[in-house]
Design an enzyme around this catalytic site. Structure first.
Site, short mmCIF file in Angstrom:
data_model
loop_
_atom_site.label_atom_id
_atom_site.label_comp_id
_atom_site.label_asym_id
_atom_site.label_seq_id
_atom_site.Cartn_x
_atom_site.Cartn_y
_atom_site.Cartn_z
N HIS A 270 3.46 9.64 -13.80
CA HIS A 270 4.46 9.99 -14.80
C HIS A 270 4.13 9.29 -16.10
CE1 HIS A 270 8.38 10.64 -16.65
NE2 HIS A 270 8.54 11.60 -15.76
N ASP A 327 9.13 15.51 -8.32
CA ASP A 327 8.68 16.75 -7.67
C ASP A 327 8.10 16.53 -6.29
OD1 ASP A 327 9.24 18.55 -9.84
OD2 ASP A 327 7.62 17.55 -10.93
N1 CMC Z 1 -3.52 12.22 -9.44
C1 CMC Z 1 -4.66 11.57 -9.69
N2 CMC Z 1 -4.91 10.89 -10.82
C2 CMC Z 1 -3.95 10.87 -11.74
C3 CMC Z 1 -2.72 11.53 -11.55
C4 CMC Z 1 -2.52 12.22 -10.33
N3 CMC Z 1 -1.38 12.86 -10.10
N4 CMC Z 1 -1.94 11.35 -12.63
C5 CMC Z 1 -2.65 10.60 -13.48
N5 CMC Z 1 -3.87 10.31 -12.94
C6 CMC Z 1 -4.90 9.44 -13.53
C7 CMC Z 1 -5.67 10.16 -14.63
O1 CMC Z 1 -6.79 10.83 -14.12
C8 CMC Z 1 -6.02 9.01 -15.55
O2 CMC Z 1 -7.08 8.31 -14.96
P1 CMC Z 1 -8.20 7.61 -15.92
O3 CMC Z 1 -7.46 6.57 -16.68
O4 CMC Z 1 -9.21 7.09 -14.97
O5 CMC Z 1 -8.74 8.71 -16.80
C9 CMC Z 1 -4.79 8.11 -15.46
O6 CMC Z 1 -4.22 8.36 -14.15
C10 CMC Z 1 -3.72 8.37 -16.53
O7 CMC Z 1 -3.40 9.76 -16.49
P2 CMC Z 1 -2.93 10.62 -17.73
O8 CMC Z 1 -3.35 12.03 -17.52
O9 CMC Z 1 -3.34 9.95 -19.02
O10 CMC Z 1 -1.36 10.48 -17.61
P3 CMC Z 1 -0.31 11.32 -18.43
O11 CMC Z 1 0.78 10.38 -18.75
O12 CMC Z 1 -0.94 12.05 -19.56
O13 CMC Z 1 0.17 12.44 -17.38
C11 CMC Z 1 1.30 13.47 -15.61
C12 CMC Z 1 1.34 12.36 -16.66
C13 CMC Z 1 2.66 13.53 -14.90
C14 CMC Z 1 1.06 14.83 -16.32
C15 CMC Z 1 0.17 13.19 -14.59
O14 CMC Z 1 0.42 11.98 -13.91
C16 CMC Z 1 -0.07 14.33 -13.62
O15 CMC Z 1 -0.83 15.26 -13.93
N6 CMC Z 1 0.60 14.30 -12.41
C17 CMC Z 1 0.50 15.38 -11.47
C18 CMC Z 1 1.43 16.51 -11.89
C19 CMC Z 1 2.88 16.16 -11.65
O16 CMC Z 1 3.26 15.68 -10.59
N7 CMC Z 1 3.72 16.46 -12.65
C20 CMC Z 1 5.16 16.23 -12.59
C21 CMC Z 1 5.61 15.16 -13.53
S1 CMC Z 1 7.27 14.55 -13.23
C22 CMC Z 1 8.37 15.83 -13.53
C23 CMC Z 1 8.09 16.67 -14.68
O17 CMC Z 1 7.85 16.23 -15.79
O18 CMC Z 1 8.18 17.89 -14.49
#
Ligand code: CMC
Length: 392
Positions: A270, A327
């Site tokens: 998140h 989720d």
């Molecule tokens: N699985 C594996 N690695 C992950 C995940 C994940 N679910 N989420 C983040 N990472 C890693 C990412 O690869 C990155 O690694 P590195 O620093 O080595 O490059 C690091 O963690 C930071 O990730 P980010 O993409 O910069 O994080 P963000 O804040 O931009 O994204 C997020 C947040 C929720 C989009 C992301 O965690 C994600 O894609 N999660 C899976 C999808 C999900 O469950 N979404 C629902 C969110 S909660 C409810 C909503 O908003 O609808």
């Protein structure tokens, strides 16, 4: 002109002041109008919370009764709206139908531009929330080729939705109390979540002084994607993949950690929570309780528990502070209620409606509100000329 600060994905940019939802991501705290989510989950209902989120205080009994009456009164769709459903192909995604139909509803709203006090806002909010529920159920009915069910004026919000979803001609559906309770909780936990992608979209559209229905239709589109509301679908697909393929959870986790796979552990991570998402804790317990009450043994719940345990013990996830989000367990509850998977994100939209309305209201009520208009760093060519077609 001047100096522009680039903040990819707005990770550290405050876009507004807001008095609706408080989150402390490090501590895992979520409060609507200052009230802890755990208290509301235990004691309140979706409709009471909707009023709290929109108007800022808990409703008095008179407020609650009036709002309930408005929700019942406005639940039916105009005949012209019902005709639109016939135009969608049977395979249409319910999120496409939902966003299109919310926007279409603006054409049927006479007082749309005259929201000038809390009384007119209350009517507009009740109309929008009520219609969204009817559109959601109708989009499901048209996608499975069944006749659209009319709302029942004697039923409360959640029960009425379940009736419109699951009644078939000559076979009325009376929702079991535990089912209505679980859905109430699901909706309540989704009611608002400050400046996420869809809510910021609603505010962006609202900032141009677009109407409430158009602004919320845009929110539905933003919610659709798998990194946002679509994650509840992606979680179930992931758990089903693990179950069907027989792949050990440890092997799946290795694939996720391999950046080349571009796989993510859906339902984890998140932008704001760097600790447990408090909603996921509540939903995990509710999923467990509900399956026990209904005497259902869902293999996906066992896989989900295994995935969670594996992630919490893995340095990759620990270092990046990736915990289960809202989720991760919500799909298990929706499955147990009998909601089909492609309706999951629609359910999220129904729940998020009060938050979108409240955020729209903040912009609408603020005399100092400015149009949202971020800047960019231009990376294209700057000195080009038009070339005649036969010389290209
Ligand atoms: N699985 C594996 N690695 C992950 C995940 C994940 N679910 N989420 C983040 N990472 C890693 C990412 O690869 C990155 O690694 P590195 O620093 O080595 O490059 C690091 O963690 C930071 O990730 P980010 O993409 O910069 O994080 P963000 O804040 O931009 O994204 C997020 C947040 C929720 C989009 C992301 O965690 C994600 O894609 N999660 C899976 C999808 C999900 O469950 N979404 C629902 C969110 S909660 C409810 C909503 O908003 O609808």
């Amino acid at each position: 002109s001047g100096y522009i600060t680039l903040d990819e994905g707005y990770g550290n940019t405050g876009s507004c002041r807001s008095a609706i939802t408080y989150i402390d991501g490090d501590q895992g705290i979520l409060r609507y109008r200052g009230i802890p989510i755990e208290e509301l989950a235990e004691k309140s209902s979706f409709i009471e919370v909707a009023w709290l989120v929109i108007f800022g205080t808990l409703p008095s009994k008179a407020d609650r009764d009036r709002f309930s009456d408005l929700l019942s009164e406005h639940s039916a769709l105009p005949t012209g709206m019902l005709k639109h459903f016939e135009g969608f192909p049977p395979s249409a995604h319910p999120m496409a139908i939902l966003s299109a139909m919310i926007n279409a509803q603006s054409a049927y709203e006479p007082g749309l531009m005259q929201i000038d006090d809390d009384a007119s806002l209350e009517v507009a909010a009740a109309r929008l929330m009520s219609k969204v529920r009817t559109i959601a159920a109708a989009s499901y009915k048209s996608s499975v080729g069944q006749p659209i069910m009319h709302p029942r004026y004697d039923m409360r919000y959640v029960e009425n939705f379940l009736h419109m979803m699951f009644t078939v001609p000559n076979r009325p559906y009376e929702p079991a109390p535990e089912v209505a309770k679980a859905l109430n909780l699901f909706l309540l936990l989704h009611a608002d979540h400050e400046q996420n992608c869809s809510t910021s979209t609603v505010r962006m559209v609202a900032s141009s002084q677009a109407n409430m229905f158009a602004s919320c239709a845009a929110g539905v589109c933003a919610l659709w994607g798998p990194l946002h509301g679509g994650a509840n679908v992606a979680v179930i697909e992931m758990l089903e993949f693990i179950k069907e393929s027989g792949m050990p959870v440890s092997e799946y986790m290795e694939k996720v950690k391999d950046k080349d796979s571009r796989l993510r552990l859906m339902g984890f991570g998140h932008r704001v929570y760097k600790n447990f998402d408090p909603r996921s804790k509540i939903l995990k317990k509710a999923a467990d309780d509900m399956l026990e009450q209904m005497d259902v043994d869902d293999p996906l719940l066992h896989i989900a528990l295994e995935v969670e345990a594996a992630a919490l013990a893995d340095d990759y996830f620990v270092e990046r502070k990736l915990y289960p989000n809202v989720d991760f367990y919500s799909g298990i509850i929706l499955r147990a209620i009998g909601i089909p998977v492609d309706m999951f994100t629609v359910m999220f939209a129904m729940g998020r409606m009060p938050g979108w309305i409240a955020n729209w209201k903040e912009i609408h009520d603020d005399p100092k509100s400015r149009i949202y208009r971020p800047r960019q760093i231009y990376t294209g060519p700057v000195d080009q000329h038009w070339v005649p077609r036969d010389e290209r």
